[in-house]
Design a protein around this motif. Structure first.
Motif, mmCIF file in Angstrom:
data_model
loop_
_atom_site.group_PDB
_atom_site.id
_atom_site.type_symbol
_atom_site.label_atom_id
_atom_site.label_comp_id
_atom_site.label_asym_id
_atom_site.label_seq_id
_atom_site.Cartn_x
_atom_site.Cartn_y
_atom_site.Cartn_z
ATOM 1 N N ILE A 274 -12.965 57.444 -50.844
ATOM 2 C CA ILE A 274 -14.409 57.276 -50.679
ATOM 3 C C ILE A 274 -14.669 56.298 -49.549
ATOM 4 O O ILE A 274 -14.158 55.179 -49.562
ATOM 5 N N GLU A 275 -15.456 56.728 -48.626
ATOM 6 C CA GLU A 275 -15.757 55.935 -47.437
ATOM 7 C C GLU A 275 -16.515 54.664 -47.859
ATOM 8 O O GLU A 275 -17.401 54.709 -48.708
ATOM 9 N N LYS A 276 -16.136 53.560 -47.247
ATOM 10 C CA LYS A 276 -16.652 52.247 -47.646
ATOM 11 C C LYS A 276 -18.185 52.151 -47.652
ATOM 12 O O LYS A 276 -18.774 51.644 -48.606
ATOM 13 N N ASN A 277 -18.818 52.650 -46.599
ATOM 14 C CA ASN A 277 -20.278 52.525 -46.530
ATOM 15 C C ASN A 277 -20.970 53.321 -47.628
ATOM 16 O O ASN A 277 -21.925 52.853 -48.238
ATOM 17 N N LEU A 278 -20.438 54.522 -47.864
ATOM 18 C CA LEU A 278 -21.014 55.311 -48.946
ATOM 19 C C LEU A 278 -20.855 54.576 -50.269
ATOM 20 O O LEU A 278 -21.790 54.484 -51.068
ATOM 21 N N LEU A 279 -19.672 54.022 -50.482
ATOM 22 C CA LEU A 279 -19.443 53.307 -51.737
ATOM 23 C C LEU A 279 -20.461 52.184 -51.904
ATOM 24 O O LEU A 279 -21.072 52.031 -52.964
ATOM 25 N N PHE A 280 -20.663 51.437 -50.828
ATOM 26 C CA PHE A 280 -21.607 50.325 -50.930
ATOM 27 C C PHE A 280 -23.001 50.823 -51.295
ATOM 28 O O PHE A 280 -23.686 50.235 -52.131
ATOM 29 N N ASN A 281 -23.387 51.933 -50.687
ATOM 30 C CA ASN A 281 -24.694 52.508 -51.032
ATOM 31 C C ASN A 281 -24.755 52.921 -52.495
ATOM 32 O O ASN A 281 -25.732 52.649 -53.187
ATOM 33 N N LEU A 282 -23.709 53.579 -52.938
ATOM 34 C CA LEU A 282 -23.681 54.000 -54.345
ATOM 35 C C LEU A 282 -23.805 52.789 -55.267
ATOM 36 O O LEU A 282 -24.540 52.805 -56.249
ATOM 37 N N LEU A 283 -23.069 51.712 -54.926
ATOM 38 C CA LEU A 283 -23.085 50.513 -55.772
ATOM 39 C C LEU A 283 -24.470 49.882 -55.794
ATOM 40 O O LEU A 283 -24.937 49.433 -56.844
ATOM 41 N N SER A 284 -25.131 49.855 -54.643
ATOM 42 C CA SER A 284 -26.430 49.179 -54.665
ATOM 43 C C SER A 284 -27.524 50.059 -55.249
ATOM 44 O O SER A 284 -28.534 49.547 -55.714
ATOM 45 N N GLU A 285 -27.294 51.368 -55.241
ATOM 46 C CA GLU A 285 -28.343 52.243 -55.775
ATOM 47 C C GLU A 285 -28.178 52.548 -57.263
ATOM 48 O O GLU A 285 -29.147 52.811 -57.954
ATOM 49 N N SER A 286 -26.944 52.547 -57.740
ATOM 50 C CA SER A 286 -26.731 52.938 -59.130
ATOM 51 C C SER A 286 -26.123 51.823 -59.972
ATOM 52 O O SER A 286 -24.939 51.513 -59.855
ATOM 53 N N PRO A 287 -26.905 51.219 -60.838
ATOM 54 C CA PRO A 287 -26.378 50.174 -61.732
ATOM 55 C C PRO A 287 -25.245 50.693 -62.609
ATOM 56 O O PRO A 287 -24.350 49.927 -62.967
ATOM 57 N N VAL A 288 -25.276 51.979 -62.925
ATOM 58 C CA VAL A 288 -24.208 52.529 -63.775
ATOM 59 C C VAL A 288 -22.874 52.503 -63.033
ATOM 60 O O VAL A 288 -21.847 52.068 -63.570
ATOM 61 N N ILE A 289 -22.901 52.945 -61.777
ATOM 62 C CA ILE A 289 -21.675 52.921 -60.976
ATOM 63 C C ILE A 289 -21.250 51.481 -60.720
ATOM 64 O O ILE A 289 -20.076 51.130 -60.833
ATOM 65 N N LEU A 290 -22.227 50.625 -60.412
ATOM 66 C CA LEU A 290 -21.924 49.215 -60.166
ATOM 67 C C LEU A 290 -21.208 48.601 -61.357
ATOM 68 O O LEU A 290 -20.193 47.925 -61.218
ATOM 69 N N LYS A 291 -21.719 48.877 -62.535
ATOM 70 C CA LYS A 291 -21.135 48.296 -63.736
ATOM 71 C C LYS A 291 -19.682 48.757 -63.906
ATOM 72 O O LYS A 291 -18.783 47.948 -64.147
ATOM 73 N N ALA A 292 -19.468 50.061 -63.754
ATOM 74 C CA ALA A 292 -18.114 50.593 -63.903
ATOM 75 C C ALA A 292 -17.191 49.992 -62.850
ATOM 76 O O ALA A 292 -16.051 49.611 -63.141
ATOM 77 N N TYR A 293 -17.704 49.870 -61.646
ATOM 78 C CA TYR A 293 -16.901 49.340 -60.549
ATOM 79 C C TYR A 293 -16.501 47.893 -60.825
ATOM 80 O O TYR A 293 -15.337 47.518 -60.710
ATOM 81 N N LEU A 294 -17.471 47.079 -61.208
ATOM 82 C CA LEU A 294 -17.183 45.664 -61.487
ATOM 83 C C LEU A 294 -16.152 45.538 -62.604
ATOM 84 O O LEU A 294 -15.298 44.661 -62.580
ATOM 85 N N GLU A 295 -16.240 46.446 -63.552
ATOM 86 C CA GLU A 295 -15.289 46.400 -64.655
ATOM 87 C C GLU A 295 -13.865 46.727 -64.180
ATOM 88 O O GLU A 295 -12.911 46.039 -64.536
ATOM 89 N N PHE A 296 -13.763 47.747 -63.357
ATOM 90 C CA PHE A 296 -12.453 48.091 -62.798
ATOM 91 C C PHE A 296 -11.865 46.923 -62.020
ATOM 92 O O PHE A 296 -10.710 46.529 -62.222
ATOM 93 N N VAL A 297 -12.691 46.372 -61.149
ATOM 94 C CA VAL A 297 -12.211 45.294 -60.294
ATOM 95 C C VAL A 297 -11.772 44.103 -61.145
ATOM 96 O O VAL A 297 -10.724 43.492 -60.915
ATOM 97 N N ALA A 298 -12.575 43.793 -62.144
ATOM 98 C CA ALA A 298 -12.252 42.662 -63.013
ATOM 99 C C ALA A 298 -10.933 42.899 -63.738
ATOM 100 O O ALA A 298 -10.083 42.011 -63.828
#
Lengths: 215, 215
Positions: free
Chosen positions: B110-134
């Motif tokens: 997944i291209e970095k810029n797209l990912l950033f957009n997805l993260l800032s637009e979707s709290p659901v994706i953001l939450k899952a992402y933060l959990e993975f990273v953590a």
DNA sequence: CCTATATAGTTACCAAGGTAACGCTTTTAT
DNA sequence: ATAAAAGCGTTACCTTGGTAACTATATAGG
């Protein structure tokens, strides 16, 4: 007026917040400012993590203390840095190491839910946050890379190389005691002493109580 | 139709995306699917990281290889897990370790810029992402906690304890070679052999080529 | 100024574990 | 089927580094 408002306003993570919002969050308890005296413990290993912390002033040390009481300093954080960012949203939100303040420090605590809202609403804050978290992971990875399975000599040379670039000199001023350096590397002080003396014999370095010179 | 669409749709990170969007991103190149053969290298240590990866099928191993060629396996990731999440937004976006696929694997990029957009637009994706990273950071911290400054015996006992809970039995089936186990722990195979034999003498365990039994 | 405590250096002793070399067995490929 | 390669156990030898005990210097508090 809260004396820390100004400090909060200037943090990398929150500098896009309005003064009104900062005041509001401080007033409603979503932001809290905590002061820690010199040599306090901020979190014990195993404590659970529900809030993000930002260091407003002072210094925070993350260290691992094993069963025998040996210390290995993993990382040091200063003003503006964040704590707990990688942990909070984990399914296991427990501090894996002990966190202490070797000097008096002031820390801003941000409630987890508020943080999540800020992250999802502000791309600027999100970007800064992701960068902080990424850099912290980098530090951890680096620790593994440098200190796992390496000899004391290699650790010392790695440290000297880093400091030499940083201080732009072959004569590295130690702004810490040898005991602290040993803790950073994760070895006994006597072992460090022995290795330094061997390295001097091998013509690699020259040193005294306050500096080490690379030859 | 892209045969991987279905796999992508069911990943933890992206299951909130619509099928149309997935198709769109695949079509415009913001999503890319890569297949790696058995024993391929996905990233070399030091490569820079501009994209997030999600494992669609297979297995990915992150390992450190030191100057002498010794291996220490840091982590293993499977279907659904993400790679590079902690790195990408860092100021030093370089893989600190080598990443390989011990078996054939399919990975979504997944291209970095797209990912950033997805993260800032979707709290659901953001939450899952933060959990993975953590959780990934937790794994790293855990590695430091468990394998730094410990004896081989302690590492082996730690492994056995974990596997014993997991396999719900005192007889632990090794679904890997002893060489691989040694790499996981970060020691020489011969040293592991010696320690296992000592532990048998001490009446702690019984073992053969495929299993270890805790007594 | 003087004592107490932290900081440093040294060294004998020992345990842990890496290295290398060898032999045997099991898998894999041709 | 058979040769090559990978897996596994064993052991003599040696290096690294932790432990402990002692000494010396430096710094701070009274």
């Amino acid at each position: 007026m809260n004396p820390y408002q100004n400090l909060i306003e200037n943090t990398t993570l929150l500098n896009s917040l309005s003064l009104e919002n900062i005041r509001l969050y401080l007033a409603n308890g979503a932001f809290k400012v905590q002061t820690y005296a010199k040599n306090s413990i901020v979190h014990f290993e195993g404590d659970s993590c529900f809030k993000l912390e930002i260091i407003l002033t002072g210094k925070v040390v993350v260290a691992r203390i094993d069963e025998s009481g040996n210390l290995l300093t993993i990382a040091e954080f200063y003003k503006d840095d964040i704590l707990g960012g990688n942990l909070m949203f984990s399914k296991n939100p427990y501090y894996p190491m002990t966190t202490t303040t070797p000097e008096e420090s002031v820390i801003l605590e941000i409630e987890k839910n508020l943080l999540f809202n800020l992250l999802s609403e502000s791309p600027v804050i999100l970007k800064a946050y992701l960068e902080f978290v990424a850099d912290h992971t980098f530090i951890l990875g680096d620790k593994i890379k440098h200190y796992v399975n390496k000899t004391i000599r290699e650790c010392v040379l790695g440290y000297l190389e880093y400091e030499s670039k940083h201080q732009k000199s072959n004569k590295i001023i130690l702004n810490m005691t040898k005991q602290t350096l040993a803790d950073k590397i994760g070895v006994q002080r006597t072992s460090l002493s022995r290795e330094l003396s061997k390295m001097r014999n091998d013509g690699l370095i020259e040193y005294d109580s306050k500096s080490i010179t690379i030859l």
